[in-house]
Write a protein that holds these residues in place. Structure first.
Motif, mmCIF file in Angstrom:
data_model
loop_
_atom_site.group_PDB
_atom_site.id
_atom_site.type_symbol
_atom_site.label_atom_id
_atom_site.label_comp_id
_atom_site.label_asym_id
_atom_site.label_seq_id
_atom_site.Cartn_x
_atom_site.Cartn_y
_atom_site.Cartn_z
ATOM 1 N N GLU B 53 0.821 -1.207 0.000
ATOM 2 C CA GLU B 53 0.000 0.000 0.000
ATOM 3 C C GLU B 53 0.857 1.260 0.000
ATOM 4 O O GLU B 53 0.330 2.378 -0.042
ATOM 5 C CB GLU B 53 -0.944 -0.015 1.213
ATOM 6 N N GLY B 54 2.160 1.090 0.063
ATOM 7 C CA GLY B 54 3.060 2.232 -0.056
ATOM 8 C C GLY B 54 3.334 2.931 1.266
ATOM 9 O O GLY B 54 3.921 4.002 1.285
ATOM 10 N N TYR B 55 2.920 2.346 2.389
ATOM 11 C CA TYR B 55 3.152 2.977 3.688
ATOM 12 C C TYR B 55 4.536 2.624 4.236
ATOM 13 O O TYR B 55 5.077 3.324 5.069
ATOM 14 C CB TYR B 55 2.079 2.556 4.697
ATOM 15 N N LEU B 56 5.049 1.491 3.761
ATOM 16 C CA LEU B 56 6.396 1.080 4.183
ATOM 17 C C LEU B 56 7.234 0.841 2.940
ATOM 18 O O LEU B 56 6.697 0.565 1.864
ATOM 19 C CB LEU B 56 6.331 -0.229 4.991
ATOM 20 N N SER B 57 8.543 0.973 3.098
ATOM 21 C CA SER B 57 9.416 0.541 2.010
ATOM 22 C C SER B 57 10.477 -0.375 2.606
ATOM 23 O O SER B 57 10.697 -0.369 3.820
ATOM 24 C CB SER B 57 10.053 1.744 1.322
ATOM 25 N N THR B 58 11.087 -1.176 1.768
ATOM 26 C CA THR B 58 12.060 -2.137 2.295
ATOM 27 C C THR B 58 13.420 -1.920 1.632
ATOM 28 O O THR B 58 13.497 -1.416 0.514
ATOM 29 C CB THR B 58 11.629 -3.586 2.027
ATOM 30 N N TYR B 59 14.437 -2.278 2.348
ATOM 31 C CA TYR B 59 15.782 -2.300 1.771
ATOM 32 C C TYR B 59 16.579 -3.383 2.478
ATOM 33 O O TYR B 59 16.223 -3.806 3.588
ATOM 34 C CB TYR B 59 16.460 -0.937 1.910
ATOM 35 N N LEU B 60 17.635 -3.854 1.826
ATOM 36 C CA LEU B 60 18.451 -4.902 2.437
ATOM 37 C C LEU B 60 19.588 -4.263 3.218
ATOM 38 O O LEU B 60 20.304 -3.411 2.697
ATOM 39 C CB LEU B 60 19.011 -5.835 1.371
ATOM 40 N N GLY B 61 19.707 -4.634 4.477
ATOM 41 C CA GLY B 61 20.779 -4.105 5.303
ATOM 42 C C GLY B 61 21.718 -5.216 5.712
ATOM 43 O O GLY B 61 21.288 -6.324 6.008
ATOM 44 N N GLU B 62 23.027 -4.913 5.685
ATOM 45 C CA GLU B 62 24.017 -5.929 6.077
ATOM 46 C C GLU B 62 23.888 -6.254 7.560
ATOM 47 O O GLU B 62 23.441 -5.422 8.347
ATOM 48 C CB GLU B 62 25.440 -5.412 5.798
ATOM 49 N N SER B 63 24.239 -7.458 7.900
ATOM 50 C CA SER B 63 24.261 -7.796 9.322
ATOM 51 C C SER B 63 25.610 -8.426 9.648
ATOM 52 O O SER B 63 26.291 -8.940 8.763
ATOM 53 C CB SER B 63 23.144 -8.774 9.652
ATOM 54 N N THR B 64 25.999 -8.343 10.919
ATOM 55 C CA THR B 64 27.307 -8.867 11.307
ATOM 56 C C THR B 64 27.329 -10.384 11.201
ATOM 57 O O THR B 64 28.359 -10.975 10.937
ATOM 58 C CB THR B 64 27.643 -8.460 12.753
ATOM 59 N N GLU B 65 26.150 -11.006 11.422
ATOM 60 C CA GLU B 65 26.107 -12.468 11.284
ATOM 61 C C GLU B 65 25.014 -12.857 10.297
ATOM 62 O O GLU B 65 23.923 -12.319 10.319
ATOM 63 C CB GLU B 65 25.865 -13.128 12.649
#
Lengths: 185, 109
Positions: B53-65
């Protein structure tokens, strides 16, 4: 239930969705499991926290069908159903009814035969009164063999009966689906 | 807590939490289930819907593990929607509080 069951279960419940959607959903849960087990949780604990796959699937399906209506164009569907019903009735009367009756009565006939074979030892008693003990003994053993054949035939027939019943129900359902335009997967 | 009741409020909670800080699904689920009893699995359909619905957006974030994680962040549209929901919630909960107060008062007399 372990992780694999959870995924198989969820995948099955979501089978109506396009593969792309399903893969996205499953990937999110894959991530959830990965992080959860990194934090030292067991698969059972994670599944416990996630809850019933049915609830997840129901929510996904509801959202999906809210934005993608299942079927379009209801205006012509009534006429379409009526026409299809007429065609189906005609087709069933002309093509399907004859063989179906044939198979049905053939099946009944085989059952009658099987029952006669099974009770033949009883009938063999008659020969005792007619032609004495020796003849009776012979007919009795022959009839015992017949009884065995009859029992085997009954077992086979009960399987065939089940199969015919399922075929019948399936065919009726198929007809209904055609008329109502519903799709099963 | 009542399921229907929770459904509506969860949406608000999710938006508020993500507005506070971008989070990945697992983190968000933990933060919510710390305070509200919820089947964490049902948060994912909610997140997907809010994203669509366009209220949230996503992105990939690195993680330490482990592999990168899918983070959710709120959009401008999402903030607007959240603020509307907060107003609604305030009105609603004030009204309910009022009813409870009056009802409880009668019970004591």
């Amino acid at each position: 239930m372990v992780k694999n069951d959870f995924f198989r279960n969820l995948n099955h419940l979501l089978r109506e969705l396009p593969k792309k959607e399903r893969d996205e959903i499953l990937a999110d849960f894959e991530e959830h499991f990965t992080i959860g087990s990194n934090e030292g949780k067991t698969e059972e604990e994670i599944i416990q926290e996630l809850g019933d796959p049915k609830d997840i699937a129901n929510a996904e399906l509801a959202d999906y069908y809210a934005t993608n209506p299942a079927r379009q164009g209801g205006a012509t569907s009534a006429t379409r159903s009526l026409l299809l019903a007429m065609v189906l009735i005609f087709f069933n009367l002309v093509v399907v009814a004859g063989p179906a009756f044939g198979i049905f009565f053939g099946f009944i006939g085989l059952w009658v035969g099987a029952i006669c074979l099974v009770i033949s030892p009883l009938l063999s008693l008659l020969s005792y009164f007619q032609s004495g003990f020796d003849a009776f003994l012979f007919t009795f053993f022959v009839s015992l063999a017949c009884c065995g054949v009859g029992l085997l035939l009954s077992i086979a027939l009960s399987y065939i009966g089940k199969f015919l019943w399922h075929a019948c129900v399936g065919y009726v359902r198929f007809n209904m689906d055609l008329i109502t335009g519903r799709k099963r997967s | 807590m009542n399921v229907q009741f929770k459904k509506g409020v969860l949406e608000l909670c999710v938006l508020v939490l993500i507005d506070g800080r971008d989070q990945y699904g697992y983190e968000l689920a933990q933060n919510i289930s710390k305070k509200i009893e919820v089947a964490e699995g049902t948060l994912y359909p909610l997140l997907r819907r809010l994203t669509k619905e366009g209220y949230l957006s996503t992105y990939l974030g690195e993680s330490t593990e482990g592999p990168p994680r899918k983070y959710y962040s709120i959009t401008a549209e999402g903030e607007q929607y959240m603020n509307a929901l907060i107003d609604e919630w305030k009105q609603f909960s004030e009204a309910v509080d009022q009813f409870i107060k009056e009802g409880a008062g009668h019970g004591e007399k």
